[in-house]
Design an enzyme around this catalytic site. Structure first.
Site, PDB file in Angstrom:
ATOM      1  N   ASP A 112       0.779  -1.247   0.000  1.00 49.49           N
ATOM      2  CA  ASP A 112       0.000   0.000   0.000  1.00 49.49           C
ATOM      3  C   ASP A 112       0.815   1.305   0.000  1.00 49.49           C
ATOM      4  OD1 ASP A 112      -1.932  -1.935   0.187  1.00 49.49           O
ATOM      5  OD2 ASP A 112      -2.706  -1.317   2.141  1.00 49.49           O
TER       6      ASP A 112
ATOM      7  N   LYS B 172      -6.750  -4.624  -3.130  1.00 49.39           N
ATOM      8  CA  LYS B 172      -7.352  -5.356  -2.015  1.00 49.39           C
ATOM      9  C   LYS B 172      -8.341  -4.463  -1.275  1.00 49.39           C
ATOM     10  CE  LYS B 172      -3.535  -4.453   1.282  1.00 49.39           C
ATOM     11  NZ  LYS B 172      -4.268  -3.614   2.192  1.00 49.39           N
TER      12      LYS B 172
ATOM     13  N   CYS C  23      -2.087  -2.551   7.776  1.00 48.44           N
ATOM     14  CA  CYS C  23      -2.104  -3.495   6.643  1.00 48.44           C
ATOM     15  C   CYS C  23      -0.885  -4.406   6.588  1.00 48.44           C
ATOM     16  CB  CYS C  23      -2.280  -2.726   5.346  1.00 48.44           C
ATOM     17  SG  CYS C  23      -3.934  -2.005   5.231  1.00 48.44           S
TER      18      CYS C  23
HETATM   19  N1  TIU Z   1      -2.680   0.284   4.314  1.00 50.80           N
HETATM   20  C1  TIU Z   1      -3.098   0.494   5.567  1.00 50.80           C
HETATM   21  O1  TIU Z   1      -2.360   0.289   6.512  1.00 50.80           O
HETATM   22  N2  TIU Z   1      -4.395   1.008   5.715  1.00 50.80           N
HETATM   23  C2  TIU Z   1      -4.762   1.843   6.742  1.00 50.80           C
HETATM   24  O2  TIU Z   1      -5.895   2.269   6.825  1.00 50.80           O
HETATM   25  N3  TIU Z   1      -3.785   2.211   7.619  1.00 50.80           N
HETATM   26  C3  TIU Z   1      -3.885   3.113   8.630  1.00 50.80           C
HETATM   27  O3  TIU Z   1      -2.930   3.207   9.409  1.00 50.80           O
HETATM   28  N4  TIU Z   1      -4.951   3.880   8.731  1.00 50.80           N
END
Ligand code: TIU
Length: 222
Positions: free
Chosen positions: A25, A130, A163
């Site tokens: 991400d 995802k 994530c």
């Molecule tokens: N990619 C991921 O970690 N999604 C989140 O929403 N992370 C946060 O720390 N908010």
């Protein structure tokens, strides 16, 4: 076999031929102002510190022939894969699907959902969209790794305790050895990053191992 003696909590041995890198991400929505991360009230500049190391890690793995897999947390434009519980949680300044400065927040195909240029995938690398925190949930990742014959996963990306950790726990239950690169992962909450690294390697690597990018570099180049 590669012997990464410096890994914590103890050395990890892995075969580069059955190892893949997963970058979680590294999207504009998390790393740049105006995206999902900022709508949640976070200081997104904290995440920018790991961009050079993450780029170095990707280059290292490409040079050694490891498959590089990228993930993007995002939803279909019709939001059919967005549970109400996720959309309606908390009081963000913009909700998932709302129009923002980089397009609709966390929606596939919008500028904000794309990966930042510094760590952009190259031709042939798998990019997985995802809908959840974990990259195994509702994606083809398991099948892809089975086809590759992967046994060990190297992880980087954001955010460490959300994530990245969720995906490492999913990987653990599916029988993979997982190694998290400490200086190629970051959180909006420094204390959460520290705690996550500790809990991953506690109890005899209950979730997996950690090492720095330089330590992995030394082991691969040995
Ligand atoms: N990619 C991921 O970690 N999604 C989140 O929403 N992370 C946060 O720390 N908010």
């Amino acid at each position: 076999m590669v012997h990464l003696a410096a890994a914590l909590p103890f050395a990890i041995d892995f075969n580069p031929k059955t190892t893949a890198l997963i970058i979680i991400d590294m999207q504009r929505d998390f790393v740049e102002p105006g995206g999902f991360g900022e709508t949640l009230g976070n200081d997104v500049s904290l995440l920018q510190a790991i961009v050079p190391t993450t780029a170095r890690l990707i280059a290292l793995c490409r040079a050694h022939g490891l498959p590089v897999i990228h993930t993007r947390e995002c939803h279909k434009p019709d939001l059919s894969d967005l549970p109400a519980a996720k959309r309606d949680r908390g009081a963000p300044s913009l909700r998932i699907g709302d129009p923002g400065p980089m397009g609709r927040i966390l929606v596939a195909g919008e500028d904000g959902a794309d990966i930042i240029p510094e760590v952009y995938p190259i031709a042939g690398e798998l990019v997985i969209d995802k809908p959840g925190k974990g990259a195994f949930y509702a994606t083809g990742l398991s099948t892809h790794l089975e086809n590759l014959g992967t046994k060990t996963l190297i992880f980087a990306g954001v955010t460490t305790e959300v994530c990245v950790q969720t995906t490492m726990r999913e990987a653990n239950d599916r029988g993979f050895d997982s190694l998290l690169i400490e200086d190629a992962t970051e959180s909006y909450f420094p204390a959460f990053k520290t705690a996550t690294l500790d809990m991953i390697r506690a109890q005899g690597a209950i979730v997996g191992w950690t090492a720095t990018c330089a330590e992995l570099e030394d082991a691969l180049n040995d």
